[in-house]
Design an enzyme around this catalytic site. Structure first.
Site, PDB file in Angstrom:
ATOM      1  N   ASP A  44       3.997   1.541  -4.477  1.00  7.03           N
ATOM      2  CA  ASP A  44       2.979   1.491  -5.523  1.00  7.03           C
ATOM      3  C   ASP A  44       2.769   0.049  -5.997  1.00  7.03           C
ATOM      4  O   ASP A  44       3.714  -0.592  -6.476  1.00  7.03           O
ATOM      5  CB  ASP A  44       3.453   2.384  -6.686  1.00  7.03           C
ATOM      6  CG  ASP A  44       2.422   2.489  -7.799  1.00  7.03           C
ATOM      7  OD1 ASP A  44       1.400   1.774  -7.764  1.00  7.03           O
ATOM      8  OD2 ASP A  44       2.660   3.298  -8.711  1.00  7.03           O
ATOM      9  N   GLY A  57     -22.447  11.106 -13.861  1.00  8.01           N
ATOM     10  CA  GLY A  57     -21.737   9.818 -13.929  1.00  8.01           C
ATOM     11  C   GLY A  57     -22.335   8.759 -13.024  1.00  8.01           C
ATOM     12  O   GLY A  57     -21.798   7.666 -12.917  1.00  8.01           O
ATOM     13  N   ARG A  92     -24.977  14.627  -8.899  1.00  6.03           N
ATOM     14  CA  ARG A  92     -23.618  14.528  -9.464  1.00  6.03           C
ATOM     15  C   ARG A  92     -23.654  13.704 -10.761  1.00  6.03           C
ATOM     16  O   ARG A  92     -24.392  12.725 -10.857  1.00  6.03           O
ATOM     17  CB  ARG A  92     -22.679  13.877  -8.447  1.00  6.03           C
ATOM     18  CG  ARG A  92     -22.555  14.708  -7.178  1.00  6.03           C
ATOM     19  CD  ARG A  92     -21.513  14.177  -6.220  1.00  6.03           C
ATOM     20  NE  ARG A  92     -21.839  12.868  -5.688  1.00  6.03           N
ATOM     21  CZ  ARG A  92     -21.173  12.286  -4.688  1.00  6.03           C
ATOM     22  NH1 ARG A  92     -20.139  12.908  -4.145  1.00  6.03           N
ATOM     23  NH2 ARG A  92     -21.507  11.101  -4.247  1.00  6.03           N
ATOM     24  N   ASN A  94     -22.324  -0.878  -3.065  1.00  3.52           N
ATOM     25  CA  ASN A  94     -21.862   0.186  -2.156  1.00  3.52           C
ATOM     26  C   ASN A  94     -21.520  -0.402  -0.796  1.00  3.52           C
ATOM     27  O   ASN A  94     -22.421  -0.826  -0.067  1.00  3.52           O
ATOM     28  CB  ASN A  94     -22.944   1.254  -2.007  1.00  3.52           C
ATOM     29  CG  ASN A  94     -23.114   2.046  -3.276  1.00  3.52           C
ATOM     30  OD1 ASN A  94     -23.527   1.504  -4.296  1.00  3.52           O
ATOM     31  ND2 ASN A  94     -22.756   3.304  -3.239  1.00  3.52           N
ATOM     32  N   TYR A 116     -14.166   5.719 -14.047  1.00  9.54           N
ATOM     33  CA  TYR A 116     -13.925   4.718 -12.989  1.00  9.54           C
ATOM     34  C   TYR A 116     -14.546   3.372 -13.372  1.00  9.54           C
ATOM     35  O   TYR A 116     -13.895   2.325 -13.288  1.00  9.54           O
ATOM     36  CB  TYR A 116     -14.531   5.234 -11.673  1.00  9.54           C
ATOM     37  CG  TYR A 116     -14.535   4.227 -10.544  1.00  9.54           C
ATOM     38  CD1 TYR A 116     -13.354   3.824  -9.928  1.00  9.54           C
ATOM     39  CD2 TYR A 116     -15.741   3.687 -10.076  1.00  9.54           C
ATOM     40  CE1 TYR A 116     -13.377   2.907  -8.884  1.00  9.54           C
ATOM     41  CE2 TYR A 116     -15.769   2.784  -9.034  1.00  9.54           C
ATOM     42  CZ  TYR A 116     -14.588   2.390  -8.438  1.00  9.54           C
ATOM     43  OH  TYR A 116     -14.602   1.487  -7.421  1.00  9.54           O
ATOM     44  N   ASP A 154       0.860  -1.193   0.000  1.00  3.59           N
ATOM     45  CA  ASP A 154       0.000   0.000   0.000  1.00  3.59           C
ATOM     46  C   ASP A 154       0.892   1.238   0.000  1.00  3.59           C
ATOM     47  O   ASP A 154       1.861   1.305   0.766  1.00  3.59           O
ATOM     48  CB  ASP A 154      -0.898  -0.026   1.255  1.00  3.59           C
ATOM     49  CG  ASP A 154      -2.093   0.907   1.142  1.00  3.59           C
ATOM     50  OD1 ASP A 154      -1.885   2.108   0.890  1.00  3.59           O
ATOM     51  OD2 ASP A 154      -3.226   0.429   1.306  1.00  3.59           O
ATOM     52  N   ASP A 155       0.570   2.208  -0.848  1.00  2.00           N
ATOM     53  CA  ASP A 155       1.387   3.437  -0.868  1.00  2.00           C
ATOM     54  C   ASP A 155       0.829   4.514   0.068  1.00  2.00           C
ATOM     55  O   ASP A 155       1.317   5.638   0.085  1.00  2.00           O
ATOM     56  CB  ASP A 155       1.547   3.970  -2.293  1.00  2.00           C
ATOM     57  CG  ASP A 155       0.239   4.389  -2.928  1.00  2.00           C
ATOM     58  OD1 ASP A 155      -0.794   4.398  -2.226  1.00  2.00           O
ATOM     59  OD2 ASP A 155       0.245   4.714  -4.131  1.00  2.00           O
TER      60      ASP A 155
HETATM   61  N1  LIG Z   1     -15.877   0.988  -0.944  1.00  2.00           N
HETATM   62  C1  LIG Z   1     -16.770   0.681  -1.893  1.00  2.00           C
HETATM   63  O1  LIG Z   1     -17.975   0.950  -1.753  1.00  2.00           O
HETATM   64  C2  LIG Z   1     -16.310   0.003  -3.162  1.00  2.00           C
HETATM   65  C3  LIG Z   1     -17.273  -0.318  -4.129  1.00  2.00           C
HETATM   66  C4  LIG Z   1     -16.864  -0.937  -5.304  1.00  2.00           C
HETATM   67  C5  LIG Z   1     -15.538  -1.256  -5.500  1.00  2.00           C
HETATM   68  N2  LIG Z   1     -14.620  -0.920  -4.561  1.00  2.00           N
HETATM   69  C6  LIG Z   1     -13.220  -1.241  -4.824  1.00  2.00           C
HETATM   70  O2  LIG Z   1     -12.672  -1.889  -3.697  1.00  2.00           O
HETATM   71  C7  LIG Z   1     -11.274  -1.568  -3.578  1.00  2.00           C
HETATM   72  C8  LIG Z   1     -10.993  -1.046  -2.187  1.00  2.00           C
HETATM   73  O3  LIG Z   1     -11.757   0.147  -2.005  1.00  2.00           O
HETATM   74  P1  LIG Z   1     -11.803   0.909  -0.629  1.00  2.00           P
HETATM   75  O4  LIG Z   1     -13.176   1.433  -0.489  1.00  2.00           O
HETATM   76  O5  LIG Z   1     -11.227   0.090   0.450  1.00  2.00           O
HETATM   77  O6  LIG Z   1     -10.854   2.152  -0.956  1.00  2.00           O
HETATM   78  P2  LIG Z   1      -9.679   2.808  -0.073  1.00  2.00           P
HETATM   79  O7  LIG Z   1      -9.285   4.074  -0.758  1.00  2.00           O
HETATM   80  O8  LIG Z   1     -10.090   2.886   1.346  1.00  2.00           O
HETATM   81  O9  LIG Z   1      -8.527   1.734  -0.202  1.00  2.00           O
HETATM   82  C9  LIG Z   1      -7.655   1.692  -1.281  1.00  2.00           C
HETATM   83  C10 LIG Z   1      -6.280   1.442  -0.707  1.00  2.00           C
HETATM   84  O10 LIG Z   1      -5.373   1.280  -1.786  1.00  2.00           O
HETATM   85  C11 LIG Z   1      -4.236   2.115  -1.585  1.00  2.00           C
HETATM   86  N3  LIG Z   1      -3.772   2.418  -2.930  1.00  2.00           N
HETATM   87  C12 LIG Z   1      -4.422   3.053  -3.929  1.00  2.00           C
HETATM   88  N4  LIG Z   1      -3.680   3.035  -5.053  1.00  2.00           N
HETATM   89  C13 LIG Z   1      -2.542   2.361  -4.764  1.00  2.00           C
HETATM   90  C14 LIG Z   1      -1.401   1.962  -5.515  1.00  2.00           C
HETATM   91  N5  LIG Z   1      -1.266   2.272  -6.814  1.00  2.00           N
HETATM   92  N6  LIG Z   1      -0.441   1.274  -4.892  1.00  2.00           N
HETATM   93  C15 LIG Z   1      -0.546   0.919  -3.580  1.00  2.00           C
HETATM   94  N7  LIG Z   1      -1.611   1.257  -2.825  1.00  2.00           N
HETATM   95  C16 LIG Z   1      -2.591   1.964  -3.410  1.00  2.00           C
HETATM   96  C17 LIG Z   1      -4.733   3.290  -0.774  1.00  2.00           C
HETATM   97  O11 LIG Z   1      -3.702   3.908  -0.035  1.00  2.00           O
HETATM   98  C18 LIG Z   1      -5.760   2.597   0.134  1.00  2.00           C
HETATM   99  O12 LIG Z   1      -5.140   2.078   1.292  1.00  2.00           O
HETATM  100  C19 LIG Z   1     -10.980  -0.564  -4.689  1.00  2.00           C
HETATM  101  O13 LIG Z   1     -10.435  -1.241  -5.790  1.00  2.00           O
HETATM  102  C20 LIG Z   1     -12.352  -0.013  -5.028  1.00  2.00           C
HETATM  103  O14 LIG Z   1     -12.410   0.464  -6.353  1.00  2.00           O
HETATM  104  C21 LIG Z   1     -14.967  -0.302  -3.400  1.00  2.00           C
END
Ligand SMILES: NC(=O)c1ccc[n+]([C@@H]2O[C@H](COP(=O)([O-])OP(=O)(O)OC[C@H]3O[C@@H](n4cnc5c(N)ncnc54)[C@H](O)[C@@H]3O)[C@@H](O)[C@H]2O)c1
Length: 309
Positions: free
Chosen positions: A55, A269, A267, A171, A142, A35-36
């Site tokens: 990354d 999209g 919003r 969600n 997205y 995680d970055d």
């Molecule tokens: N939360 C939701 O409702 C939801 C819904 C559909 C899909 N998702 C997907 O689930 C996954 C997790 O989502 P989340 O809600 O926990 O988001 P989040 O932002 O809380 O977690 C994402 C994590 O990834 C890390 N990160 C992002 N880009 C990075 C990279 N290039 N390298 C290393 N670390 C990186 C961030 O620091 C963070 O810790 C995502 O892929 C998101 O698209 C989430």
């Protein structure tokens, strides 16, 4: 049952990731997080796993973490519809390109099992209910990026014999989500606990399927354990449709807030309705969501209350 070799969770310091790491560690799995920290917080997983800061799209970072690894759960991504509409190229790099780089790193390391976090946004505006047989029609960059990630999971399964599977989350809400300010549940709960009015974009008639993060994590575990699902896509949701107005009213009721609701412009999209058929995940993964919205909101409100104090 612990696996032979550790599990790499990209994005493991984020919302879904932190919940998953706690669950996997409790089940006796060895977990390495990459995680970055762009949105995630290391302290959410402290003591439960090894954290590599960097990354997930960089082979120099992910490659070494994959040595001796049995499976990857790829959660690292730029998230959110609105930010992707504001900056589509940033989303492309942090979403679709990062997924392809992670798949390629897994292939090179000989890791067969790859679980990818896709989103209902990959389907976009299609006939309801949503299911895996609908032809996707993403409305946002997205969603397009998640659809591309799904396609690469299918291609890597077909071309290289990987078990790369895509889970389309609806969600998600629950603990460790305080930073998810674009999402309705954390926004509403935070404002309700501060005694501020809840802001609804549009008239509140848009519906969503709100699923507790524990149910998402149990589906990820099933996807890690089930054989023969390479290239498959699964919708993950509760099957219950809730309007944004109903959600806001429930949060006000459960928090005892009397601050009410204010409306802001809708919003772009975003889809009008989300009604999901989850029968494929039940049939193939043997998975069912267990947590009702009221039950899940109560524990989420409790977490937000203690995280604030
Ligand atoms: N939360 C939701 O409702 C939801 C819904 C559909 C899909 N998702 C997907 O689930 C996954 C997790 O989502 P989340 O809600 O926990 O988001 P989040 O932002 O809380 O977690 C994402 C994590 O990834 C890390 N990160 C992002 N880009 C990075 C990279 N290039 N390298 C290393 N670390 C990186 C961030 O620091 C963070 O810790 C995502 O892929 C998101 O698209 C989430």
């Amino acid at each position: 049952m612990a696996r032979n070799g550790h599990i790499v969770v990209t994005g493991g310091c984020g919302f879904v990731g932190a919940n998953l790491v706690h669950r996997l560690a409790a089940a006796g799995e060895e977990v390495v997080v990459v995680d970055d920290l762009r949105t995630g917080r290391r302290e959410h997983v402290e003591g439960r796993c090894r954290v590599v800061v960097g990354d997930a799209g960089d082979p120099e970072v992910l490659g070494p973490a994959l040595r001796g690894c049995s499976a990857v759960v790829h959660l690292a991504s730029e998230t959110g519809v609105a930010p992707s509409v504001e900056d589509p190229l940033r989303d492309l790099k942090g979403n679709a390109v990062t997924t392809v780089m992670a798949l390629e790193a897994a292939r090179r390391a000989g890791v067969r099992r790859f679980v990818f976090s896709s989103s209902g946004a990959a389907l976009g505006e299609v006939e309801q209910p949503l299911h895996e047989g609908r032809v996707p029609h993403p409305l946002s960059p997205y969603g397009a990026g998640k659809l591309a990630g799904e396609a690469y999971c299918q291609a890597y399964s077909a071309s290289f014999g990987m078990e790369a599977v895509a889970l389309r989350f609806s969600n998600v809400y629950g603990p460790f989500s305080a930073h998810k300010r674009n999402n309705a549940v954390p926004r509403f709960v935070t404002r309700a606990l501060r005694g501020e009015p809840l802001e609804i974009y549009g008239d509140g008639s848009r519906s969503r399927d709100f699923i507790h993060v524990d149910d998402i994590c149990s589906a990820i575990e099933r996807a890690l354990q089930t054989e023969g699902i390479g290239g498959e896509v699964f919708q993950l949701a509760t099957g219950v449709e809730t309007t944004v107005k109903e959600l806001a009213d429930t949060v006000l009721e459960l928090t005892g807030s009397t601050a009410g609701i204010v409306h802001r412009p809708a919003r772009p999209g975003e889809v009008e309705r989300t009604s999901v058929d989850v029968s494929k995940a039940a049939r193939v993964l043997g998975w069912r969501p267990r947590i009702s919205l009221t039950e899940g909101l109560c524990s989420t409100i409790e977490w937000f209350g203690s995280a604030r104090s």
